[in-house]
Scaffold this motif. Structure first.
Motif, mmCIF file in Angstrom:
data_model
loop_
_atom_site.group_PDB
_atom_site.id
_atom_site.type_symbol
_atom_site.label_atom_id
_atom_site.label_comp_id
_atom_site.label_asym_id
_atom_site.label_seq_id
_atom_site.Cartn_x
_atom_site.Cartn_y
_atom_site.Cartn_z
ATOM 1 N N LEU A 76 0.803 -1.227 0.000
ATOM 2 C CA LEU A 76 0.000 0.000 0.000
ATOM 3 C C LEU A 76 0.829 1.267 0.000
ATOM 4 O O LEU A 76 0.328 2.339 -0.340
ATOM 5 N N SER A 77 2.087 1.149 0.403
ATOM 6 C CA SER A 77 2.932 2.341 0.484
ATOM 7 C C SER A 77 4.370 1.962 0.168
ATOM 8 O O SER A 77 4.847 0.906 0.604
ATOM 9 N N PRO A 78 5.063 2.805 -0.585
ATOM 10 C CA PRO A 78 6.484 2.531 -0.866
ATOM 11 C C PRO A 78 7.380 2.821 0.326
ATOM 12 O O PRO A 78 8.568 2.499 0.305
ATOM 13 N N VAL A 79 6.833 3.424 1.373
ATOM 14 C CA VAL A 79 7.611 3.780 2.551
ATOM 15 C C VAL A 79 8.045 2.508 3.285
ATOM 16 O O VAL A 79 7.217 1.638 3.587
ATOM 17 N N GLY A 80 9.335 2.404 3.576
ATOM 18 C CA GLY A 80 9.833 1.321 4.414
ATOM 19 C C GLY A 80 9.464 -0.062 3.914
ATOM 20 O O GLY A 80 8.833 -0.833 4.640
ATOM 21 N N LYS A 81 9.842 -0.405 2.712
ATOM 22 C CA LYS A 81 9.527 -1.720 2.161
ATOM 23 C C LYS A 81 10.029 -2.808 3.105
ATOM 24 O O LYS A 81 11.204 -2.838 3.462
ATOM 25 N N LEU A 82 9.132 -3.732 3.484
ATOM 26 C CA LEU A 82 9.458 -4.732 4.497
ATOM 27 C C LEU A 82 9.632 -6.138 3.947
ATOM 28 O O LEU A 82 10.213 -6.991 4.604
ATOM 29 N N ILE A 83 9.090 -6.388 2.747
ATOM 30 C CA ILE A 83 9.176 -7.708 2.130
ATOM 31 C C ILE A 83 9.792 -7.555 0.741
ATOM 32 O O ILE A 83 9.228 -6.856 -0.103
ATOM 33 N N PRO A 84 10.930 -8.181 0.491
ATOM 34 C CA PRO A 84 11.524 -8.102 -0.848
ATOM 35 C C PRO A 84 10.543 -8.590 -1.909
ATOM 36 O O PRO A 84 9.704 -9.462 -1.648
ATOM 37 N N GLY A 85 10.678 -8.045 -3.111
ATOM 38 C CA GLY A 85 9.715 -8.337 -4.160
ATOM 39 C C GLY A 85 9.755 -9.746 -4.689
ATOM 40 O O GLY A 85 8.725 -10.305 -5.073
ATOM 41 N N SER A 86 10.936 -10.347 -4.723
ATOM 42 C CA SER A 86 11.036 -11.683 -5.312
ATOM 43 C C SER A 86 12.363 -12.322 -4.941
ATOM 44 O O SER A 86 13.216 -11.703 -4.291
ATOM 45 N N GLY A 87 12.531 -13.553 -5.379
ATOM 46 C CA GLY A 87 13.814 -14.217 -5.249
ATOM 47 C C GLY A 87 14.131 -14.741 -3.868
ATOM 48 O O GLY A 87 13.284 -14.858 -2.983
ATOM 49 N N ARG A 88 15.415 -15.048 -3.702
ATOM 50 C CA ARG A 88 15.885 -15.656 -2.468
ATOM 51 C C ARG A 88 15.683 -14.747 -1.266
ATOM 52 O O ARG A 88 15.375 -15.215 -0.165
#
Length: 208
Positions: A76-88
């Motif tokens: 919902l927000s680009p602030v403080g991304k907590l979960i990587p988008g993909s991969g290992r």
């Protein structure tokens, strides 16, 4: 949005911390799932946390299970991304979350076996308690080894992995004060103290 939950649930706390770190606004609606079935209007399983979308008043407008909720909130927000988008990296963060949640699941079963009012003393199983506590200790040791001397559980920055671990350790300290996990897990103890200094953790300390 409104979040149905309690001030004692570590899974509700995980969602609240994610919201705080993401700077998302949400109304907290306190609910005692052991006293009434109101939450079943939104979650047929009768569990918290349950996130209800704005303007919705039925199950179709709700999201439940803390892992599902936090994954949605992180989008919902680009602030403080907590979960990587993909991969290992993504897999590692979610595995840390699964480990922390699994320790909590076992500890919750121990607590219910000990204190649930509908189970008589003669019906309580020490063997069951011992089995679940074995999972708790094994999980804590795995966290200790996985963390080592790293500054964060996964990668080079604060993530959902740290939130999940912090909520797990905080609840164990709250509900199992007799459990000395700090002595055998000094790296976890260090990390927990660091996490406990964050405003999002300070504002959500378990109460009740």
């Amino acid at each position: 949005m409104k979040l149905i939950g309690s001030l004692t649930s570590p899974f509700v706390r995980k969602v609240r911390i994610v919201m705080a770190e993401k700077k998302l606004e949400c109304q907290l609606v306190l609910e005692d799932v052991w006293a009434n079935d109101e939450v079943q209007k939104f979650n047929p399983l009768g569990q918290v946390p349950c996130l209800v979308m704005e303007g919705q008043d039925s199950i179709s407008g709700a999201v439940f299970d803390s892992r599902t909720i936090v994954e949605y909130l992180d989008t919902l927000s680009p602030v403080g991304k907590l979960i990587p988008g993909s991969g290992r990296e993504r897999c590692e963060v979610r595995t840390w979350e699964a480990l922390a949640d699994g320790v909590l699941d076992a500890a919750v079963l121990v607590r219910m076996e000990r204190v649930w009012v509908h189970r008589k003393d003669g019906e309580r199983s020490q063997a069951w308690i011992d089995r679940q506590m074995g999972k708790v200790h094994a999980g804590l040791q795995a966290m200790e080894q996985g963390l080592g001397d790293k500054p964060w559980c996964s990668g080079s920055h604060f993530s959902l992995a740290d939130i999940a671990v912090g909520c797990c350790l905080g609840w164990l300290s709250f509900r199992f004060p007799e459990l000395d996990w700090r002595t055998p897990c000094p790296q976890l103890a260090r990390h927990f103290e660091k996490l406990s200094g964050r405003p999002s953790f300070q504002d959500t300390v378990p109460q009740g």
